[in-house]
Write an enzyme that holds these catalytic residues in place. Structure first.
Site, PDB file in Angstrom:
ATOM      1  N   LYS A 179      -0.666  14.496  43.607  1.00  0.00           N
ATOM      2  CA  LYS A 179      -1.925  13.674  43.048  1.00  0.00           C
ATOM      3  C   LYS A 179      -2.582  14.502  42.411  1.00  0.00           C
ATOM      4  CE  LYS A 179      -3.687  12.941  47.656  1.00  0.00           C
ATOM      5  NZ  LYS A 179      -4.954  12.976  47.850  1.00  0.00           N
ATOM      6  N   ARG A 234      -9.189   3.344  55.309  1.00  0.00           N
ATOM      7  CA  ARG A 234      -9.357   3.795  53.571  1.00  0.00           C
ATOM      8  C   ARG A 234      -8.298   2.859  52.769  1.00  0.00           C
ATOM      9  NH1 ARG A 234      -8.239   9.661  51.433  1.00  0.00           N
ATOM     10  NH2 ARG A 234      -6.229   9.161  51.877  1.00  0.00           N
ATOM     11  N   TYR A 279     -32.245  30.971  36.092  1.00  0.00           N
ATOM     12  CA  TYR A 279     -32.891  29.724  36.389  1.00  0.00           C
ATOM     13  C   TYR A 279     -33.566  29.678  37.800  1.00  0.00           C
ATOM     14  CZ  TYR A 279     -30.492  27.492  32.205  1.00  0.00           C
ATOM     15  OH  TYR A 279     -29.854  27.619  30.950  1.00  0.00           O
ATOM     16  N   MET A 329     -24.153  27.096  33.709  1.00  0.00           N
ATOM     17  CA  MET A 329     -22.815  26.253  33.343  1.00  0.00           C
ATOM     18  C   MET A 329     -21.774  27.365  32.740  1.00  0.00           C
ATOM     19  SD  MET A 329     -22.828  23.683  30.132  1.00  0.00           S
ATOM     20  CE  MET A 329     -24.204  22.560  30.561  1.00  0.00           C
TER      21      MET A 329
HETATM   22  C1  LIG Z   1      -2.033   9.459  52.165  1.00  0.00           C
HETATM   23  C2  LIG Z   1      -1.775  10.928  52.168  1.00  0.00           C
HETATM   24  N1  LIG Z   1      -0.948  11.420  52.523  1.00  0.00           N
HETATM   25  C3  LIG Z   1      -0.813  13.100  52.168  1.00  0.00           C
HETATM   26  C4  LIG Z   1      -1.867  13.512  51.670  1.00  0.00           C
HETATM   27  C5  LIG Z   1      -1.806  14.932  51.511  1.00  0.00           C
HETATM   28  O1  LIG Z   1      -2.609  15.703  52.523  1.00  0.00           O
HETATM   29  P1  LIG Z   1      -3.123  17.150  52.576  1.00  0.00           P
HETATM   30  O2  LIG Z   1      -3.491  17.631  51.115  1.00  0.00           O
HETATM   31  O3  LIG Z   1      -4.122  17.423  53.521  1.00  0.00           O
HETATM   32  O4  LIG Z   1      -1.668  17.926  52.991  1.00  0.00           O
HETATM   33  C6  LIG Z   1      -2.665  12.714  51.267  1.00  0.00           C
HETATM   34  C7  LIG Z   1      -4.059  13.667  50.515  1.00  0.00           C
HETATM   35  O5  LIG Z   1      -5.010  13.290  50.506  1.00  0.00           O
HETATM   36  C8  LIG Z   1      -2.971  11.287  51.396  1.00  0.00           C
HETATM   37  O6  LIG Z   1      -3.883  11.133  50.798  1.00  0.00           O
END
Ligand SMILES: Cc1ncc(COP(=O)(O)O)c(C=O)c1O
Length: 380
Positions: free
Chosen positions: A54, A152, A274, A322
């Site tokens: 992701k 969550r 700055y 920046m």
């Molecule tokens: C549902 C879920 N599974 C697996 C992972 C992978 O976690 P990690 O990057 O700590 O290995 C994530 C990452 O946030 C996640 O949200």
């Protein structure tokens, strides 16, 4: 008035992109593949290993990372959002792609069209997917996410109770994977780990039998009890240490080098940057490096971070701007610290976790904020 053309300028060659960029980000795809093999190798025979890709493969570029992982043997990929899944489908026609964010009403056809598996997070999502299966006249695959302590995403305990009592709610759904997510896996002794494990096992026993996935990167190192059928690591693939209390078993994937723009002298009493937050107490040499918070180099590293030149530390002095960062190079050889030279911002001397810790954050955030202006080089 017409501009006269300069025939010479037509022939002018741009300097190489690596020279034009303020910083060079090298991403080692061989190390990424090796990290996948290290993680997959932790599991017992018959247990698979997925890759969480992701947020553009944690900022490293899913277009390059996902095919490299696939070539290393990965078949299951997890993304957060459906658009990430659609993009990934274009890259990997045969992979199993799981979308953690779940199923919002109106997206059912898109999930089907791109052969994506939604992780169903609630009774509402289950109802939506089951209804779609009825309309399609065929069973539809999906993951089921149960919440065991993250609070969550995933079915909360009361919804799990209802589902266990009314399994017909799953009619038409082929549950391909039962998943849950650990909240504290990187703290080996945290009591929530064992509680989540017990709750996940209990949930598993109450639902129709299917493969299960529980362990993120750190979860992989909590032991075989946490492995179930499919490991689900993300950040460790990209080089972050999944065992913060021990040496990092992963290989570095990222190297970030910043280019020196200018070198100047400062006299005692003169201030830097700055807010004039740094004051020279001795004659100093200061180099200005061409990356800043606009590139995701955290402003929190002002007066705290350090970069490395041939293995020697050069502290960040003054506030990070920046586009630039000022470093103290007084102790470094002049020939090595001159305009155009590169310094190591993230690399073997300055691992991603150390840089993140100095900034008061985690490698996840540092990686996903890596700048768009960096010149990216994929090696390996
Ligand atoms: C549902 C879920 N599974 C697996 C992972 C992978 O976690 P990690 O990057 O700590 O290995 C994530 C990452 O946030 C996640 O949200």
């Amino acid at each position: 008035m017409r501009r006269s053309r300069n025939p010479k300028s037509d022939q002018l060659e741009e300097p190489p992109a690596a020279l034009r960029a303020g910083a060079i980000l090298s991403i080692d795809l061989a190390a990424l593949a090796e990290n996948y093999r290290i993680l997959a190798g932790r599991a017992a025979a018959g247990v698979g290993c997925a890759a969480v890709v992701k947020a553009d493969a944690y900022g490293l570029g899913v277009d390059r990372a996902a095919p490299a992982l696939s070539a290393a043997g990965c078949r299951h990929f997890f993304v957060a959002q459906i658009d990430e899944g659609i993009r990934l489908r274009g890259l990997l026609p045969d992979a199993e792609i799981h979308v953690l964010g779940g199923l919002l009403p109106g997206l059912e056809d898109a999930f089907l069209a791109h052969r994506l598996r939604p992780a169903l997070n609630s009774l509402g999502e289950i109802e939506t997917w089951a209804g779609h299966a009825r309309r399609q006249g065929e069973a539809l695959a999906a993951d089921l996410h149960v919440d065991t302590g993250m609070r969550r995403l995933g079915l909360p305990p009361d919804e799990l109770d209802r589902l266990a009592g009314e399994p017909d709610r799953l009619a038409g759904i082929e549950v391909s994977l039962l998943i849950s997510h650990l909240a504290c896996a990187e703290q080996r002794d945290h009591p929530l780990n064992a509680r989540q494990l017990a709750d996940f096992r209990r949930a598993r026993g109450r639902l129709p039998s299917c493969p299960a996935s529980f362990a993120n990167s750190s979860g992989v190192f909590l032991g075989a009890d946490y492995h179930f059928d499919l490991l689900r690591p993300g950040v460790a693939l990209y080089g972050s240490n999944p065992t913060p209390d021990r040496a990092n078993p992963m290989r570095d994937v990222v190297r970030l080098q910043g280019r020196i723009w200018q070198v100047r002298n400062a006299r005692p009493g003169e201030t830097v940057g700055y807010g004039a937050t740094y004051e020279a107490t001795r004659p100093m040499r200061i180099a200005t490096v061409a990356l800043g918070y606009g590139d995701g180099y955290p402003r929190a590293l002002s007066n705290r971070g350090q970069v490395f030149v041939d293995g020697r530390a050069a502290p960040v002095i003054g506030r990070i701007s920046m586009d630039s960062t000022t470093i103290d190079v007084t102790a470094l050889p002049e020939r090595r610290v001159r305009p155009g030279a590169l310094v190591d911002v993230i690399g073997p001397d300055n691992p991603i976790d150390a840089v993140a810790a100095a900034a008061g954050t985690v490698a996840y955030e540092l990686l996903t904020h890596l700048g768009r202006r960096y010149h990216r080089v994929y090696v390996g």
